[in-house]
Design a protein around this motif. Structure first.
Motif, PDB file in Angstrom:
ATOM      1  N   ALA A   1       0.832  -1.211   0.000  1.00  0.00           N
ATOM      2  CA  ALA A   1       0.000   0.000   0.000  1.00  0.00           C
ATOM      3  C   ALA A   1       0.864   1.257   0.000  1.00  0.00           C
ATOM      4  O   ALA A   1       0.569   2.225  -0.714  1.00  0.00           O
ATOM      5  CB  ALA A   1      -0.938  -0.008   1.200  1.00  0.00           C
ATOM      6  N   LEU A   2       1.941   1.239   0.777  1.00  0.00           N
ATOM      7  CA  LEU A   2       2.837   2.400   0.804  1.00  0.00           C
ATOM      8  C   LEU A   2       3.529   2.599  -0.540  1.00  0.00           C
ATOM      9  O   LEU A   2       3.647   3.733  -1.026  1.00  0.00           O
ATOM     10  CB  LEU A   2       3.878   2.243   1.916  1.00  0.00           C
ATOM     11  N   VAL A   3       3.993   1.526  -1.136  1.00  0.00           N
ATOM     12  CA  VAL A   3       4.675   1.628  -2.431  1.00  0.00           C
ATOM     13  C   VAL A   3       3.704   2.127  -3.509  1.00  0.00           C
ATOM     14  O   VAL A   3       4.044   3.018  -4.299  1.00  0.00           O
ATOM     15  CB  VAL A   3       5.318   0.279  -2.832  1.00  0.00           C
ATOM     16  N   VAL A   4       2.486   1.594  -3.536  1.00  0.00           N
ATOM     17  CA  VAL A   4       1.495   2.036  -4.521  1.00  0.00           C
ATOM     18  C   VAL A   4       1.161   3.512  -4.301  1.00  0.00           C
ATOM     19  O   VAL A   4       1.082   4.294  -5.258  1.00  0.00           O
ATOM     20  CB  VAL A   4       0.226   1.158  -4.459  1.00  0.00           C
ATOM     21  N   GLY A   5       0.977   3.909  -3.044  1.00  0.00           N
ATOM     22  CA  GLY A   5       0.718   5.315  -2.748  1.00  0.00           C
ATOM     23  C   GLY A   5       1.869   6.207  -3.179  1.00  0.00           C
ATOM     24  O   GLY A   5       1.658   7.307  -3.706  1.00  0.00           O
ATOM     25  N   GLY A   6       3.092   5.741  -2.976  1.00  0.00           N
ATOM     26  CA  GLY A   6       4.267   6.502  -3.388  1.00  0.00           C
ATOM     27  C   GLY A   6       4.358   6.633  -4.900  1.00  0.00           C
ATOM     28  O   GLY A   6       4.670   7.716  -5.419  1.00  0.00           O
ATOM     29  N   ILE A   7       4.078   5.561  -5.606  1.00  0.00           N
ATOM     30  CA  ILE A   7       4.110   5.611  -7.074  1.00  0.00           C
ATOM     31  C   ILE A   7       3.023   6.554  -7.586  1.00  0.00           C
ATOM     32  O   ILE A   7       3.243   7.328  -8.524  1.00  0.00           O
ATOM     33  CB  ILE A   7       3.972   4.190  -7.670  1.00  0.00           C
TER      34      ILE A   7
ATOM     35  N   GLY B   1       7.519  13.336  -1.536  1.00  0.00           N
ATOM     36  CA  GLY B   1       6.545  12.527  -0.793  1.00  0.00           C
ATOM     37  C   GLY B   1       6.419  11.135  -1.375  1.00  0.00           C
ATOM     38  O   GLY B   1       6.363  10.135  -0.648  1.00  0.00           O
ATOM     39  N   GLY B   2       6.395  11.063  -2.700  1.00  0.00           N
ATOM     40  CA  GLY B   2       6.303   9.762  -3.358  1.00  0.00           C
ATOM     41  C   GLY B   2       7.525   8.901  -3.104  1.00  0.00           C
ATOM     42  O   GLY B   2       7.407   7.709  -2.799  1.00  0.00           O
ATOM     43  N   LEU B   3       8.701   9.496  -3.233  1.00  0.00           N
ATOM     44  CA  LEU B   3       9.936   8.738  -2.958  1.00  0.00           C
ATOM     45  C   LEU B   3       9.996   8.282  -1.501  1.00  0.00           C
ATOM     46  O   LEU B   3      10.436   7.166  -1.208  1.00  0.00           O
ATOM     47  CB  LEU B   3      11.160   9.588  -3.299  1.00  0.00           C
ATOM     48  N   THR B   4       9.542   9.144  -0.595  1.00  0.00           N
ATOM     49  CA  THR B   4       9.538   8.778   0.829  1.00  0.00           C
ATOM     50  C   THR B   4       8.603   7.605   1.081  1.00  0.00           C
ATOM     51  O   THR B   4       8.959   6.666   1.803  1.00  0.00           O
ATOM     52  CB  THR B   4       9.125   9.986   1.686  1.00  0.00           C
ATOM     53  N   LEU B   5       7.411   7.645   0.496  1.00  0.00           N
ATOM     54  CA  LEU B   5       6.477   6.534   0.687  1.00  0.00           C
ATOM     55  C   LEU B   5       7.014   5.228   0.109  1.00  0.00           C
ATOM     56  O   LEU B   5       6.857   4.167   0.716  1.00  0.00           O
ATOM     57  CB  LEU B   5       5.119   6.859   0.064  1.00  0.00           C
ATOM     58  N   VAL B   6       7.644   5.307  -1.050  1.00  0.00           N
ATOM     59  CA  VAL B   6       8.228   4.090  -1.638  1.00  0.00           C
ATOM     60  C   VAL B   6       9.315   3.534  -0.717  1.00  0.00           C
ATOM     61  O   VAL B   6       9.367   2.333  -0.443  1.00  0.00           O
ATOM     62  CB  VAL B   6       8.770   4.360  -3.058  1.00  0.00           C
ATOM     63  N   ALA B   7      10.179   4.417  -0.216  1.00  0.00           N
ATOM     64  CA  ALA B   7      11.248   3.966   0.689  1.00  0.00           C
ATOM     65  C   ALA B   7      10.674   3.382   1.973  1.00  0.00           C
ATOM     66  O   ALA B   7      11.136   2.333   2.451  1.00  0.00           O
ATOM     67  CB  ALA B   7      12.192   5.124   1.002  1.00  0.00           C
ATOM     68  N   LEU B   8       9.652   4.035   2.534  1.00  0.00           N
ATOM     69  CA  LEU B   8       9.029   3.507   3.748  1.00  0.00           C
ATOM     70  C   LEU B   8       8.301   2.193   3.479  1.00  0.00           C
ATOM     71  O   LEU B   8       8.214   1.337   4.362  1.00  0.00           O
ATOM     72  CB  LEU B   8       8.058   4.536   4.342  1.00  0.00           C
ATOM     73  N   GLY B   9       7.782   2.024   2.274  1.00  0.00           N
ATOM     74  CA  GLY B   9       7.105   0.780   1.926  1.00  0.00           C
ATOM     75  C   GLY B   9       8.043  -0.409   1.831  1.00  0.00           C
ATOM     76  O   GLY B   9       7.640  -1.551   2.025  1.00  0.00           O
ATOM     77  N   LEU B  10       9.309  -0.137   1.544  1.00  0.00           N
ATOM     78  CA  LEU B  10      10.277  -1.236   1.461  1.00  0.00           C
ATOM     79  C   LEU B  10      10.543  -1.869   2.827  1.00  0.00           C
ATOM     80  O   LEU B  10      10.849  -3.060   2.902  1.00  0.00           O
ATOM     81  CB  LEU B  10      11.579  -0.733   0.845  1.00  0.00           C
TER      82      LEU B  10
END
Length: 150
Positions: free
Chosen positions: A35-41, A61-70
């Motif tokens: 969910a975090l990665v999709v939101g970041g993308i 914000g998108g890059l941060t969400l992708v990183a947090l999703g990992l």
């Protein structure tokens, strides 16, 4: 006939069966991470192709969400492989999810059900993480208690 039972080994091995709780915990972490990665993308796409208020904020914000999703995705992978280190990132993810869920619950509209779902997932994951069988299944042993004055 001898009815000898094999004692479980202190550390997890590939041959042992995973407890259902570990698999459920891994699935919950993977769902949060996805969910975090999709939101970041999505935020990155809006920043690049849409009309955001601030392109830089949308991209960061998108890059941060992708990183947090990992983080929960790696934790889920570690949980499925029964790695002891995976409990820490899974715990951190759930603790970070609680204030986000609270914020969503205090908002309006469609964000309230999202807050309910996130709170339910975070609380369920925390219960599974603190269940006494989880550390044992991950090969985490409690050492002897010692006091500094002893």
């Amino acid at each position: 006939m001898s009815t000898q039972q094999n004692a479980p080994s202190p550390s997890p091995s590939a041959g042992q069966e995973k407890p259902g709780r570990i698999a459920a915990l891994a699935v919950l972490n993977a769902l949060e991470g996805a969910a975090l990665v999709v939101g970041g993308i999505y935020m990155l796409a809006v920043g690049l192709f849409g009309r955001p208020d601030s392109m830089q904020q949308a991209e960061m914000g998108g890059l941060t969400l992708v990183a947090l999703g990992l983080i929960p995705l790696f934790a889920a992978r570690g949980l499925l492989r029964r790695r002891s280190w995976s409990r820490g990132p899974a715990l951190i993810t759930q603790l970070m999810a609680l204030p986000v869920a609270w914020t969503l619950l205090r908002s309006q509209g469609a964000l309230i059900p999202a807050g309910i779902v996130l709170a339910a997932v975070a609380v369920t994951s925390l219960v599974l993480l603190f269940d006494p069988t989880t550390p044992a299944a991950l090969g985490i042993r409690r050492g002897p208690r010692t006091t500094p004055d002893a």
